[in-house]
Design a protein around this motif. Structure first.
Motif, PDB file in Angstrom:
ATOM      1  N   GLY A  48     -27.971  29.332 -22.284  1.00  0.00           N
ATOM      2  CA  GLY A  48     -28.712  28.680 -21.201  1.00  0.00           C
ATOM      3  C   GLY A  48     -29.324  27.387 -21.668  1.00  0.00           C
ATOM      4  O   GLY A  48     -30.091  27.377 -22.637  1.00  0.00           O
ATOM      5  N   ASP A  49     -28.973  26.290 -21.029  1.00  0.00           N
ATOM      6  CA  ASP A  49     -29.528  24.976 -21.340  1.00  0.00           C
ATOM      7  C   ASP A  49     -29.975  24.318 -20.043  1.00  0.00           C
ATOM      8  O   ASP A  49     -29.505  24.647 -18.944  1.00  0.00           O
ATOM      9  CB  ASP A  49     -28.494  24.088 -22.041  1.00  0.00           C
ATOM     10  N   THR A  50     -30.869  23.343 -20.148  1.00  0.00           N
ATOM     11  CA  THR A  50     -31.406  22.659 -18.984  1.00  0.00           C
ATOM     12  C   THR A  50     -30.377  21.676 -18.433  1.00  0.00           C
ATOM     13  O   THR A  50     -29.405  21.310 -19.096  1.00  0.00           O
ATOM     14  CB  THR A  50     -32.693  21.915 -19.342  1.00  0.00           C
ATOM     15  N   ILE A  51     -30.678  21.229 -17.220  1.00  0.00           N
ATOM     16  CA  ILE A  51     -29.798  20.247 -16.578  1.00  0.00           C
ATOM     17  C   ILE A  51     -29.816  18.944 -17.356  1.00  0.00           C
ATOM     18  O   ILE A  51     -28.779  18.283 -17.519  1.00  0.00           O
ATOM     19  CB  ILE A  51     -30.228  20.040 -15.119  1.00  0.00           C
ATOM     20  N   ASP A  52     -30.982  18.552 -17.864  1.00  0.00           N
ATOM     21  CA  ASP A  52     -31.054  17.314 -18.641  1.00  0.00           C
ATOM     22  C   ASP A  52     -30.180  17.387 -19.878  1.00  0.00           C
ATOM     23  O   ASP A  52     -29.559  16.389 -20.282  1.00  0.00           O
ATOM     24  CB  ASP A  52     -32.508  17.041 -19.042  1.00  0.00           C
ATOM     25  N   ALA A  53     -30.111  18.574 -20.493  1.00  0.00           N
ATOM     26  CA  ALA A  53     -29.280  18.721 -21.684  1.00  0.00           C
ATOM     27  C   ALA A  53     -27.807  18.509 -21.340  1.00  0.00           C
ATOM     28  O   ALA A  53     -27.061  17.865 -22.094  1.00  0.00           O
ATOM     29  CB  ALA A  53     -29.491  20.105 -22.297  1.00  0.00           C
ATOM     30  N   TYR A  54     -27.396  19.033 -20.192  1.00  0.00           N
ATOM     31  CA  TYR A  54     -26.004  18.845 -19.784  1.00  0.00           C
ATOM     32  C   TYR A  54     -25.719  17.394 -19.396  1.00  0.00           C
ATOM     33  O   TYR A  54     -24.607  16.898 -19.570  1.00  0.00           O
ATOM     34  CB  TYR A  54     -25.659  19.786 -18.629  1.00  0.00           C
ATOM     35  N   LEU A  55     -26.722  16.708 -18.858  1.00  0.00           N
ATOM     36  CA  LEU A  55     -26.533  15.295 -18.544  1.00  0.00           C
ATOM     37  C   LEU A  55     -26.346  14.473 -19.821  1.00  0.00           C
ATOM     38  O   LEU A  55     -25.555  13.517 -19.853  1.00  0.00           O
ATOM     39  CB  LEU A  55     -27.726  14.769 -17.731  1.00  0.00           C
ATOM     40  N   ILE A  56     -27.085  14.842 -20.881  1.00  0.00           N
ATOM     41  CA  ILE A  56     -26.918  14.150 -22.167  1.00  0.00           C
ATOM     42  C   ILE A  56     -25.508  14.383 -22.694  1.00  0.00           C
ATOM     43  O   ILE A  56     -24.837  13.470 -23.201  1.00  0.00           O
ATOM     44  CB  ILE A  56     -27.975  14.641 -23.173  1.00  0.00           C
ATOM     45  N   LEU A  57     -25.046  15.623 -22.556  1.00  0.00           N
ATOM     46  CA  LEU A  57     -23.699  15.938 -23.013  1.00  0.00           C
ATOM     47  C   LEU A  57     -22.661  15.142 -22.218  1.00  0.00           C
ATOM     48  O   LEU A  57     -21.666  14.659 -22.792  1.00  0.00           O
ATOM     49  CB  LEU A  57     -23.458  17.440 -22.882  1.00  0.00           C
TER      50      LEU A  57
END
Length: 677
Positions: A48-57
């Motif tokens: 589980g990761d935050t939406i911001d983390a996926y945006l960085i990816l």
């Protein structure tokens, strides 16, 4: 706390993906310089990761800078990739995850992406796809596409597929009715589904139908089509299907069929059996009439036949048009199942027809008072049935009339009041004629009934107590006529004289003499003379009801000579005219009283001796008098029963003749032999 959570999320994502990123560094150059399809990514095991983390990816994978909206939702999204996958597949997976959690990525130029809430994606200018979406990789990436329909109606199609769209996008598709198009903003996957449906459903309505032309050789094409329409009614039409249509082309005498090709064999057999040479079904018949006039009956029947034929054709065409219109929205996309019917099951009806054929002709023969009919057996049968109902003896009515002239006193307002009659609604109720100088027997309602008439009260003048013998009274009977007429046939009564009237003058160029049609007025002139009726003209048109009631349309016209006027040296009469029109409803035997046609005449008398004023006044006298008169009409209609009772009035009149004349009349009428029998 919000920023702390994001920092923790970045740290967790960095810890989770550190091994992958170190083992396979992501190039910092723009994606255009590399071939993403050849690069591999993974594996990943992130609970589980935050939406911001996926945006960085996503920034690392696409090489673009992501501009974040402050109103992005907060969520913990798991992602597990057990093996390496192509980078484009990883981007596809992350875009879909973000879409599923309320985040949409919208392109902005070549170096930026916008991260916005999904419900705002439509207003943030998402990617617009010009071509087909079917060759794109399915994903949750948001995009817009304009769907233009050719055959379906966009206003009916879009509401039907509304359930296939993502409700989180915030607003329905934008429909352009005039161009029959709609702008849809949704994920690539949903756009692909819509495009697939459009390609399957947006097809011509005639899919599966094939035309066929039948050359008709022995009958008229329109007659054959009418027969087919008469056969295919009710359940048979539903078995054929609403898309099947057949029409006639009389120019080439062909039948045009539009149907499923599997129905062609059925119509081949049916049309072949109908298009055969057959003996003429037309007959000629002469129908003599007993009571009606042939010309009138033929006119009525011809109008009826023409109107029914026109209405039947219009109704049949309207039914076909409605069926075709109703079938268009629900027409099948593929071939229809062949109905399980055969031509043998459609044998011609043996029941008598209630409609006239197109060959019906009706003519009148006035010499024999008959109508000549040409048509089928059913046509002649229908005509005979109608003639039996039309050619009947109309009801007859005897109308007794008494026309009296009443001299009015200064106190009398009308002739009716001067005679002392009680009249209500133009009907005689009761009265006493003592004021008229006659017997004092009262007039009662008993004389107005049919029973009283049959018992002997047939003399209307006697009934109302007026005598035809001239008396020095204020009333004088001018005429006592009786007429017999039929229903809706006008009867006329005229009492008066004809007087010559000079109609015009002609200059014949001679110095004297007369012409055959006129008389000499002055030297070189002649005149044309016409005769005009001067007197009382009464017209009555009865309408006889089935219950014995009678409606009378009464027209009264009285012409009087008021004096003379000199025209061209000749005295011409000055004619005064009085006329009325009345509409009265009575029962058989009731007495109608009409008055009010008054006239004032002036008279001057003198017995003076010579022109000497003084001596003339000594030896003579002179007087002037204004006289008012009123015409009163008494009418009694009696509906005849077409029995011997109708002759009672005539027999009573014959019995009043002197003995020798009475016996002669009875012998001539055969009444003496009937009495002996």
């Amino acid at each position: 706390m919000k920023y702390l959570a994001r920092a923790i999320g970045f740290f967790a994502l960095g810890a989770t993906l550190l091994t992958t990123l170190v083992a396979q560094p992501v190039p910092m150059s723009p994606p255009e310089a590399a071939t993403p399809a050849d690069e591999m990514f993974g594996p990943i095991n992130s609970p589980g990761d935050t939406i911001d983390a996926y945006l960085i990816l996503m920034e690392r994978l696409t090489g673009k800078i992501i501009l974040r909206a402050q109103s992005l939702p907060e969520a913990s999204i798991p992602l597990i990739l057990k093996e390496k996958i192509a980078k484009r597949e990883a981007i596809q997976a992350i875009e879909t995850l973000l879409n599923m959690n309320g985040v949409a990525l919208s392109p902005l130029g070549t170096h930026f992406l916008k991260a916005i809430p999904l419900n705002l994606a439509k207003s943030e200018a998402p990617e617009f796809i010009e071509g087909s979406t079917l060759d794109m990789t399915p994903s949750g990436r948001m995009a817009s596409k304009l769907f233009e329909l050719n055959f379906l109606r966009i206003g009916e199609f879009m509401p039907q597929i509304a359930g296939l769209l993502n409700p989180a996008t915030g607003s329905p598709p934008i429909i352009f009715e005039k161009t029959n198009a709609a702008l849809v903003t949704d994920s690539i996957s949903n756009l692909q589904r819509i495009e697939t449906l459009v390609s399957r459903l947006d097809q011509p309505m005639l899919t599966g139908l094939q035309p066929k032309f039948y050359q008709v050789n022995n009958v008229k094409a329109s007659d054959l089509v009418n027969k087919l329409k008469a056969l295919f009614t009710g359940p048979l039409q539903s078995q054929l299907g609403t898309a099947t249509a057949y029409n006639a082309d009389d120019r080439t005498n062909q039948v045009i069929l539009m149907s499923d090709s599997r129905q062609h064999a059925f119509f081949d057999d049916l049309i072949a059996k109908l298009d055969v040479v057959s003996a003429s079904n037309n007959r000629n018949e002469v129908i003599p009439l007993k009571h009606a006039t042939a010309k009138d009956v033929a006119s009525v029947l011809s109008q009826l036949v023409s109107g029914q034929t026109t209405a039947a054709k219009a109704a049949g065409q309207e039914t076909i048009n409605r069926a075709n219109q109703a079938a268009m929205p629900a027409a099948p996309m593929g071939p229809m199942p062949m109905p399980q019917i055969s031509a043998a099951s459609l044998g011609l009806s043996t029941e008598a027809s209630n409609q006239f054929s197109g060959t019906t002709t009706i003519l009148s023969d006035e010499r024999t008072n008959a109508i000549v009919v040409s048509g089928t057996v059913d046509d002649i049968r229908l005509i005979k049935e109608l003639v039996d109902k039309i050619d009947i003896l109309l009801s007859q009515v005897r109308i007794e009339v008494v026309i009296a002239e009443v001299t009015l006193s200064d106190n009398a307002t009308s002739g009716i009041s001067a005679l002392g009659l009680n009249v209500a609604g133009d009907k005689l109720i009761s009265g006493s004629l003592t004021s008229a100088g006659f017997v004092a027997n009262p007039v009662t309602a008993t004389f107005r009934t049919a029973t009283a008439q049959v018992s002997g009260a047939y003399d209307l003048a006697a009934t109302i107590m007026l005598s035809t013998t001239p008396r020095k009274t204020n009333a004088n009977i001018l005429s006592v006529p009786t007429i017999i007429t039929t229903h809706n046939k006008e009867g006329k009564i005229f009492v008066g004289e004809q007087r010559p009237i000079v109609s015009n003058f002609l200059n014949n160029g001679s110095s004297g003499g007369t012409t055959g049609t006129g008389s000499n007025l002055n030297s070189g002139f002649s005149s044309n003379v016409t005769y005009r009726d001067i007197g009382i003209d009464l017209k009555v048109k009865p309408l006889i009801g089935a219950d014995g009631s009678v409606q009378l349309e009464i027209t009264q016209e009285v012409n009087d000579v008021l004096g003379t006027v000199n025209i061209g040296g000749n005295d011409q009469p000055r004619i005064g005219k009085r006329s009325t029109e009345s509409f009265v409803s009575v029962k058989s035997g009731e007495i109608i009283v009409l008055g009010g046609m008054q006239r004032t005449s002036k008279s001057k008398n003198t017995s003076r001796l010579g022109p000497i004023p003084i001596l003339g006044d000594l030896f003579g006298s002179r007087s002037r008098e204004d006289t008012r008169t009123d015409l009163v009409f008494f009418l009694r209609p009696t509906v005849l029963t077409n029995t011997t009772a109708d002759n009672t009035a005539a027999i009573e009149q014959v019995n009043k003749f002197p003995g020798k004349h009475r016996d002669a009349v009875k012998d001539a009428l055969g009444l003496q032999s009937q009495a002996k029998q």
